[in-house]
Structures are given as structure tokens and as C-alpha cells.
Design a protein around this motif. Structure first.
Motif, PDB file in Angstrom:
ATOM      1  N   ILE A  46      11.830 -11.720  18.285  1.00 26.94           N
ATOM      2  CA  ILE A  46      12.205 -10.327  18.516  1.00 26.94           C
ATOM      3  C   ILE A  46      10.959  -9.501  18.796  1.00 26.94           C
ATOM      4  N   ASP A  47      11.157  -8.305  19.375  1.00 27.48           N
ATOM      5  CA  ASP A  47      10.026  -7.481  19.798  1.00 27.48           C
ATOM      6  C   ASP A  47       9.383  -6.776  18.608  1.00 27.48           C
ATOM      7  N   GLN A  48       8.222  -6.171  18.880  1.00 28.87           N
ATOM      8  CA  GLN A  48       7.423  -5.585  17.801  1.00 28.87           C
ATOM      9  C   GLN A  48       8.121  -4.438  17.085  1.00 28.87           C
ATOM     10  N   VAL A  49       8.789  -3.577  17.861  1.00 25.20           N
ATOM     11  CA  VAL A  49       9.451  -2.430  17.238  1.00 25.20           C
ATOM     12  C   VAL A  49      10.513  -2.902  16.254  1.00 25.20           C
ATOM     13  N   SER A  50      11.304  -3.886  16.653  1.00 24.53           N
ATOM     14  CA  SER A  50      12.346  -4.403  15.771  1.00 24.53           C
ATOM     15  C   SER A  50      11.738  -4.995  14.498  1.00 24.53           C
ATOM     16  N   ILE A  51      10.632  -5.731  14.662  1.00 25.97           N
ATOM     17  CA  ILE A  51       9.976  -6.333  13.495  1.00 25.97           C
ATOM     18  C   ILE A  51       9.482  -5.251  12.539  1.00 25.97           C
ATOM     19  N   MET A  52       8.884  -4.201  13.089  1.00 25.32           N
ATOM     20  CA  MET A  52       8.397  -3.108  12.251  1.00 25.32           C
ATOM     21  C   MET A  52       9.527  -2.516  11.420  1.00 25.32           C
ATOM     22  N   LEU A  53      10.648  -2.271  12.065  1.00 25.04           N
ATOM     23  CA  LEU A  53      11.749  -1.613  11.377  1.00 25.04           C
ATOM     24  C   LEU A  53      12.361  -2.508  10.309  1.00 25.04           C
ATOM     25  N   VAL A  54      12.407  -3.805  10.575  1.00 26.39           N
ATOM     26  CA  VAL A  54      13.010  -4.733   9.620  1.00 26.39           C
ATOM     27  C   VAL A  54      12.083  -4.987   8.433  1.00 26.39           C
ATOM     28  N   THR A  55      10.777  -5.084   8.685  1.00 32.49           N
ATOM     29  CA  THR A  55       9.854  -5.524   7.635  1.00 32.49           C
ATOM     30  C   THR A  55       9.243  -4.394   6.810  1.00 32.49           C
ATOM     31  N   ALA A  56       9.171  -3.185   7.345  1.00 36.22           N
ATOM     32  CA  ALA A  56       8.503  -2.097   6.620  1.00 36.22           C
ATOM     33  C   ALA A  56       9.075  -1.872   5.218  1.00 36.22           C
ATOM     34  N   PRO A  57      10.408  -1.777   5.065  1.00 36.12           N
ATOM     35  CA  PRO A  57      10.925  -1.554   3.700  1.00 36.12           C
ATOM     36  C   PRO A  57      10.712  -2.742   2.764  1.00 36.12           C
ATOM     37  N   LEU A  58      10.454  -3.924   3.331  1.00 35.15           N
ATOM     38  CA  LEU A  58      10.255  -5.110   2.511  1.00 35.15           C
ATOM     39  C   LEU A  58       8.786  -5.356   2.189  1.00 35.15           C
ATOM     40  N   PHE A  59       7.923  -5.110   3.158  1.00 33.19           N
ATOM     41  CA  PHE A  59       6.506  -5.419   2.983  1.00 33.19           C
ATOM     42  C   PHE A  59       5.744  -4.344   2.227  1.00 33.19           C
ATOM     43  N   MET A  60       6.043  -3.063   2.470  1.00 30.16           N
ATOM     44  CA  MET A  60       5.227  -2.004   1.870  1.00 30.16           C
ATOM     45  C   MET A  60       5.288  -1.990   0.342  1.00 30.16           C
ATOM     46  N   PRO A  61       6.451  -2.275  -0.290  1.00 31.24           N
ATOM     47  CA  PRO A  61       6.413  -2.400  -1.758  1.00 31.24           C
ATOM     48  C   PRO A  61       5.524  -3.547  -2.226  1.00 31.24           C
ATOM     49  N   ILE A  62       5.443  -4.616  -1.441  1.00 29.40           N
ATOM     50  CA  ILE A  62       4.546  -5.729  -1.780  1.00 29.40           C
ATOM     51  C   ILE A  62       3.092  -5.278  -1.653  1.00 29.40           C
ATOM     52  N   VAL A  63       2.817  -4.493  -0.622  1.00 36.74           N
ATOM     53  CA  VAL A  63       1.466  -3.947  -0.440  1.00 36.74           C
ATOM     54  C   VAL A  63       1.071  -3.121  -1.660  1.00 36.74           C
ATOM     55  N   ASP A  64       1.997  -2.295  -2.131  1.00 35.51           N
ATOM     56  CA  ASP A  64       1.716  -1.489  -3.331  1.00 35.51           C
ATOM     57  C   ASP A  64       1.526  -2.374  -4.563  1.00 35.51           C
ATOM     58  N   ALA A  65       2.367  -3.407  -4.682  1.00 36.07           N
ATOM     59  CA  ALA A  65       2.293  -4.274  -5.859  1.00 36.07           C
ATOM     60  C   ALA A  65       0.965  -5.011  -5.948  1.00 36.07           C
ATOM     61  N   PHE A  66       0.398  -5.391  -4.792  1.00 36.32           N
ATOM     62  CA  PHE A  66      -0.866  -6.121  -4.779  1.00 36.32           C
ATOM     63  C   PHE A  66      -2.077  -5.195  -4.668  1.00 36.32           C
ATOM     64  N   GLY A  67      -1.836  -3.904  -4.557  1.00 34.62           N
ATOM     65  CA  GLY A  67      -2.940  -2.951  -4.524  1.00 34.62           C
ATOM     66  C   GLY A  67      -3.730  -2.952  -3.232  1.00 34.62           C
ATOM     67  N   TRP A  68      -3.113  -3.363  -2.136  1.00 35.66           N
ATOM     68  CA  TRP A  68      -3.800  -3.368  -0.850  1.00 35.66           C
ATOM     69  C   TRP A  68      -3.846  -1.960  -0.267  1.00 35.66           C
ATOM     70  N   ASN A  69      -4.888  -1.693   0.505  1.00 38.63           N
ATOM     71  CA  ASN A  69      -4.959  -0.437   1.229  1.00 38.63           C
ATOM     72  C   ASN A  69      -3.933  -0.467   2.360  1.00 38.63           C
ATOM     73  N   PRO A  70      -3.009   0.498   2.433  1.00 40.50           N
ATOM     74  CA  PRO A  70      -1.946   0.444   3.449  1.00 40.50           C
ATOM     75  C   PRO A  70      -2.459   0.551   4.878  1.00 40.50           C
ATOM     76  N   VAL A  71      -3.565   1.284   5.096  1.00 40.58           N
ATOM     77  CA  VAL A  71      -4.132   1.388   6.446  1.00 40.58           C
ATOM     78  C   VAL A  71      -4.689   0.035   6.885  1.00 40.58           C
ATOM     79  N   TRP A  72      -5.402  -0.618   5.996  1.00 41.87           N
ATOM     80  CA  TRP A  72      -5.964  -1.948   6.288  1.00 41.87           C
ATOM     81  C   TRP A  72      -4.843  -2.947   6.590  1.00 41.87           C
ATOM     82  N   PHE A  73      -3.833  -2.969   5.746  1.00 41.22           N
ATOM     83  CA  PHE A  73      -2.720  -3.889   5.965  1.00 41.22           C
ATOM     84  C   PHE A  73      -2.005  -3.591   7.284  1.00 41.22           C
ATOM     85  N   SER A  74      -1.851  -2.319   7.614  1.00 37.87           N
ATOM     86  CA  SER A  74      -1.155  -1.944   8.843  1.00 37.87           C
ATOM     87  C   SER A  74      -1.881  -2.451  10.078  1.00 37.87           C
TER      88      SER A  74
END
Length: 437
Positions: free
Chosen positions: A340-368
Motif C-alpha cells: 500500500i502507498d505511504q499515505v495509507s501506511i501513515m494513517l494505519v500505523t500512527a495510532p499504533l506506533f506513536m504510543p510505542i514511541v512514548d513507551a520506549f522514550g524515543w524522540n518523536p521527531v527522530w522516529f518520524s
């Protein structure tokens, strides 16, 4: 219903609709509405939730930057200011090995703003630059590979419409995210230039093209006339963001106004061009915002159902190492990017990945930034990268084997950059840390 059953059913039905080529906006809205009926147990509460999500999703001030940047790009394109700047770059490169491949890479970053899509960018340059390179004796792999790789710069270098979209969806600060893309984008550009030079030294760019010499005065006059205006517009936009003089949305408005002023001043932008620009901007913006409508409902349903919390708890329980978790996420993105294209991936994964980013203490800009680069790699990775099939569609004479081989050096270059950014986050965070807010 358990959270994993809900999440699996939602994503499974969404995947089926995407495979059936249902537009992602309508697929997410349709599945989201159905899921709301299941979760809320009635038509009225479900429709209330859907209507609230739709009303609240695109009213964010952050998203205003998207149509303004698209408008800016459309004006520069319709007034031929962008094309002239690209031509000037081509002339300035003179006898540099692989000149047209270099132009493809630079042009890909420039024109990527107009479409907001790497796939559209690939189709555009596949139809225009690829025949030119082949007619001048370029190796088909070098010609196709440079076009396929060029979309990556459009996703990273500011102002990137896709970066703004991701920032709005994932709640990552837009200004730092745009500025953070400068160093990674330059590293990717340097890597691509090395690939072109090495390939050209082996004769991949055909016979040397003769270009007449220009005096220094002629070069300066031509550069000022054809490339100064767009260069100044980009510099002003980024400068306003970096020095805290304006928000990204306000900077986008400045850029749109400046590009319109340049087009009118040069007498290349009349009522017809204005109409075409508005239609093009409206078409692209409507597509993006329609997708955002569905993604907001999706994110809220994931949270209400407990899927987001359950996924984070499950992942953090079974994958404890930071590096291991990052590798898992990158691999998931590579697999998704094949289908699937990038926009679709962003929309599907953002609500799933960003809580993981917070849980591991990663910088969100770096991860993005890592995510954006990974999506470009996935889009060109054999055997199912979507850009490969777009290129096959516009250049049917090229075999899939040729296309597979053409992208390997560029993928290797991007992987090196991705590894550097993962190991040295300061490469991403250095410039945002200097921003004046």
C-alpha cells in the motif's frame, strides 16, 4: 470483543477493501462506521461518534499548511518558474557525469511537493525524463533507478506535504519535523550523487554531452533570472520556521503569497493559470483531507476499543530491547510498503506506533524521520514495491528484472543513511535544537 480480535478484524477488512482498489478514504470511513456500530451498540451513538470525528479531524490549524504548500508548488509549476530553475540546474551541471540523473533527483524533490505522492512523482518523471536519458545512451538501470529514488527526497526535504500530514496525524510538532528533514535529506542526496558518479564512471551515462561554455557574467545573470526567485521563496519559508518568526502554516502562507507575486510580476500567471492552480490545489487537498477524516475515526476507535493500549502492553512485554523494537517496526513498515502507498501506511500505523514511541522514550521527531525514509525504501523494494509497478506502467519496455536491479544501489544508499540516523540521533535533532521558538 477482545482488543486483538477487533484490531485484526478491522485491519483485515481494511486490507481487503484496499486490495479491491477502494479509495483509502472511503475504505477507512466505511470500515470505521461499521466498527462504530459494533463498539457503541446502536445506530445513533455510532453516527454521533462518526460525525464528531469528521467535524473535528480537519479543523486543526496544523493541516492548513498542506493546501498552502500545495498552492505554492502549483503556482511555481504553472508559471514555469520551477521548470526554469530545473533547466538552469541542468545547464550549471554542464559535463558532470550522469547530469540527467542528477536532474532527476533534484527535480523529484522539487515536483514531489506538487503531488504529495512518490507514486505520482515516479509517473511524471518516468514519462518525461526517462525517454531523454535513454535517447542519450544512459544505462536503463541508472535512468530508472534515479527516477525511482528521487521520490525519497520529496518526502524528507522541507517543505514536505507528507511530513506535514504525518505530523498532524501523529501529533509531532510540524516546525521541528520540517527542519529536521534538512540534514537527512542532504545525506540522502549525497548518497544518490555517489551512486550516480560511480555508475557514470563505468559508462552508464552514455557518451559525454557537449555543452557550450558560459562566461561568469552570463552564468550569474541566468542564475539570478531563472533560479533566484524559487530559491529565495524556499529560504524565506524555512527561515521563518527556523528562527521562530512564523508558524509552519504562516510560513506556508508567506510562501504561497510570494510565489503568486513572482508569477504575476513575471507576467506568466493569469486568470487561466490561477483557475488551474486552484483546481489542482483543491483536488489534491480534498484527497488528503478525505483520508484524514477516516484516519481520525480509526484512531479514536482504536483507543476506545482498547486496541492501542493492548498492543502497546503486548509489544513492550515481549520485546524489551530498544534496538529490537525499532528493527521490528522498520520491518513492519517495509512489508506494508510493498502493498500500500505511504499515505495509507501513515494513517494505519500512527495510532499504533506513536504510543510505542512514548513507551520506549524515543524522540518523536527522530522516529518520524526514520519512518519517512523507511517508507521510501519500502516503496522501491523488490519484488512488490509499488513504485516499481508504476514505473513498469509508464515504461513497459523495461523488464521487472531490470527495474529490480536498478533500485538496489539506491536502496543500499538509503539503508546506510537510515543506519546513521538510527545510531546518531543528533544528525536529525541538531537543527531542531537550534530553532528559536
Amino acid at each position: 470483543m477482545e482488543w486483538y480480535a477487533f484490531l485484526g478484524s478491522f485491519l483485515g477488512l481494511l486490507a481487503i477493501l484496499l486490495v479491491l482498489r477502494v479509495p483509502v478514504a472511503w475504505a477507512m470511513l466505511g470500515v470505521g462506521t461499521l466498527a462504530a456500530f459494533v463498539l457503541y451498540g446502536g445506530v445513533e451513538p455510532a453516527l454521533n461518534q462518526v460525525s464528531l470525528s469528521v467535524l473535528n479531524s480537519v479543523t486543526s490549524f496544523t493541516f492548513t499548511a498542506i493546501p498552502l504548500f500545495i498552492f505554492m508548488g502549483e503556482v511555481l509549476f504553472r508559471s514555469h518558474v520551477a521548470q526554469e530553475a530545473l533547466d538552469e540546474i541542468s545547464i550549471a551541471l554542464r559535463r558532470l557525469p550522469g547530469k540527467l540523473s542528477m536532474v532527476a533527483i533534484g527535480g523529484g524533490a522539487m515536483f514531489g511537493l506538487l503531488s504529495g505522492s512518490t507514486l505520482a512523482n515516479t509517473a511524471l518523471f518516468g514519462r518525461t525524463l526517462l525517454p531523454q536519458m535513454e535517447s542519450r545512451g544512459y544505462d536503463s538501470r541508472l535512468a530508472a533507478g534515479s527516477i525511482l529514488a528521487s521520490g525519497g527526497l520529496a518526502m524528507i526535504l522541507p517543505p514536505s506535504a507528507l511530513a506535514i500530514l504525518w505530523g498532524g496525524i501523529a501529533q509531532v510538532p510540524i516546525g521541528p519535523l520540517l527542519i529536521a528533514g534538512i540534514v537527512p535529506g542532504l545525506l540522502m542526496t549525497a548518497g544518490y550523487a555517489v551512486v550516480v558518479l560511480v555508475w557514470s564512471r563505468r559508462g552508464g551515462d552514455g557518451p559525454t554531452e557537449y555543452v557550450g561554455r558560459r562566461s561568469l557574467g552570463e552564468a550569474l545573470r541566468s542564475g539570478v533570472r531563472r533560479a533566484l526567485a524559487p530559491g529565495l521563496i524556499i529560504a524565506i519559508v524555512l527561515g521563518c520556521i527556523f528562527f521562530g518568526l512564523a508558524t509552519p502554516t504562516e510560513s506556508a502562507a508567506i510562501g504561497a503569497s510570494a510565489s503568486l507575486l513572482v508569477g504575476v510580476t513575471l507576467r506568466r500567471f493569469g486568470l487561466r493559470e490561477l483557475r488551474d492552480t486552484c483546481v489542482g490545489t483543491l483536488r489534491t487537498t480534498t484527497m488528503i483531507f478525505a483520508i484524514v477524516l477516516g484516519s481520525t475515526l480509526y484512531a479514536q476507535l482504536m483507543s476506545f476499543s482498547g486496541a492501542t493500549r493492548g498492543l502497546v502492553e503486548s509489544v513492550t512485554t515481549h520485546v524489551s530491547g530498544t534496538a529490537a523494537m525499532l528493527v521490528v517496526i522498520m520491518l513492519v513498515l517495509l512489508v506494508l510498503g510493498a502493498f500500500i502507498d505511504q499515505v495509507s501506511i501513515m494513517l494505519v500505523t500512527a495510532p499504533l506506533f506513536m504510543p510505542i514511541v512514548d513507551a520506549f522514550g524515543w524522540n518523536p521527531v527522530w522516529f518520524s524521520l526514520l519512518l519517512l525514509i523507511n517508507l521510501q525504501i519500502a516503496n522501491t523494494t523488490p519484488p512488490f514495491g509499488m513504485s516499481l509497478f508504476v514505473m513498469k506502467g509508464v515504461a513497459p519496455h523495461l523488464s521487472m528484472g531490470t527495474l529490480y536491479r536498478s533500485v538496489l544501489p539506491w536502496i543500499a544508499s538509503d539503508c546506510v543513511v537510515l543506519l546513521l540516523l538510527a545510531v546518531f540521533p543528533s544528525l536529525v535533532l541538531f537543527l531542531p535544537g537550534l530553532m528559536l521558538t
